[in-house]
Each structure stands twice: as structure tokens, then as C-alpha cells.
Design a protein around this motif. Structure first.
Motif, short mmCIF file in Angstrom:
data_model
loop_
_atom_site.label_atom_id
_atom_site.label_comp_id
_atom_site.label_asym_id
_atom_site.label_seq_id
_atom_site.Cartn_x
_atom_site.Cartn_y
_atom_site.Cartn_z
N ALA A 101 -3.27 -0.37 -26.18
CA ALA A 101 -3.49 0.61 -25.12
C ALA A 101 -4.78 1.37 -25.41
O ALA A 101 -5.22 1.44 -26.57
N PRO A 102 -5.39 1.96 -24.39
CA PRO A 102 -6.65 2.71 -24.60
C PRO A 102 -6.47 3.81 -25.66
O PRO A 102 -5.52 4.58 -25.61
N GLY A 103 -7.38 3.83 -26.64
CA GLY A 103 -7.33 4.85 -27.67
C GLY A 103 -6.29 4.63 -28.74
O GLY A 103 -6.12 5.49 -29.62
N ASP B 76 3.98 0.99 -21.23
CA ASP B 76 3.75 -0.42 -21.52
C ASP B 76 2.34 -0.85 -21.08
O ASP B 76 1.93 -1.99 -21.36
N THR B 77 1.62 0.02 -20.42
CA THR B 77 0.26 -0.29 -19.98
C THR B 77 -0.63 -0.57 -21.18
O THR B 77 -0.72 0.23 -22.11
N ALA B 78 -1.25 -1.74 -21.17
CA ALA B 78 -2.11 -2.16 -22.29
C ALA B 78 -2.73 -3.51 -21.98
O ALA B 78 -2.35 -4.16 -20.99
N VAL B 79 -3.65 -3.90 -22.83
CA VAL B 79 -4.11 -5.29 -22.82
C VAL B 79 -3.18 -6.06 -23.75
O VAL B 79 -2.97 -5.66 -24.90
#
Length: 119
Positions: free
Chosen positions: A40-42, A90-93
Motif C-alpha cells: 500500500a502507499p507509504g 485492502d487497497t494496494a498493488v
């Protein structure tokens, strides 16, 4: 060498489902475990789920147990990650990775696919 290509990411509302696929090619006979990771970002990349290339043993992070299911189809050389009851966190690459026999780390990685959970 092992090549991995992910697909199936996208935008989904909270509570929804997505299925990620990872097409595996190359020296598949040398694979020991296939895994899904996410970043995830960061945040640092984290393990999500794993499955033995031979046999039925699976592994899950506590955060996804009961919601995500990893599976593989050796005939199609494809690994799947079925994600249900998705949450914004759950947002992520999501990355597919392969661990070959005789090593302790994942040596091969795909390019990643974005999963965004948002209303």
C-alpha cells in the motif's frame, strides 16, 4: 528463470470481490511455493497468501484469513487469489511471487496489479 504476469486488479466497492490471476511460465518445475504480496502507499510490502506448487498446503496473513483464498491450476500454470468482503485497507498493488526449491526467499516477482477498494 520464471516469469510471472498478474491480472485482474481494478476498482471495487467495499464488501465486493475480485479474483487476481498470475500466469506462470519458464522453469516451473523448479518452483516450491507461490505467493501473493501487497504494498500500500507509504507502507512496506507484506505477505498475503502462499501455496505450495505441489500439494495443497496454503498460508494466509491474519488480516485476510476467511476472506481471501489462494489456489493454483498447474495444468494452466496459473495461481489465483480470490478476494471477498474487500475492505478499503485492502487497497494496494498486489504482486505474485515464486520461491524456487533450495532457497528461503521469493526470487521471482511479477509487475503487480492495482486493487482499489473504495465507494
Amino acid at each position: 528463470q520464471v516469469q510471472l504476469v498478474e491480472s485482474g486488479g481494478g476498482l471495487v466497492q467495499p464488501g465486493g470481490s475480485l479474483r487476481l490471476s498470475c500466469a506462470v511460465s519458464g522453469r516451473t518445475f523448479n518452483i516450491y511455493t507461490m505467493g501473493w504480496f501487497r504494498q500500500a502507499p507509504g507502507k512496506e510490502r507484506e505477505f498475503v497468501a502462499g501455496v505450495r506448487w505441489i500439494g495443497s498446503t496454503t498460508y494466509y496473513a491474519d488480516s485476510v484469513k476467511g476472506r481471501f483464498t489462494i489456489s493454483r491450476d498447474n495444468a494452466k500454470n496459473t495461481v489465483y487469489l480470490q478476494m471477498n468482503i474487500l475492505k478499503p485497507e485492502d487497497t494496494a498493488v498486489y504482486y505474485c511471487a515464486a520461491q524456487v526449491a533450495g532457497t528461503v526467499k521469493y526470487d521471482y516477482w511479477g509487475q503487480g496489479t492495482q486493487v482499489t477498494v473504495s465507494s
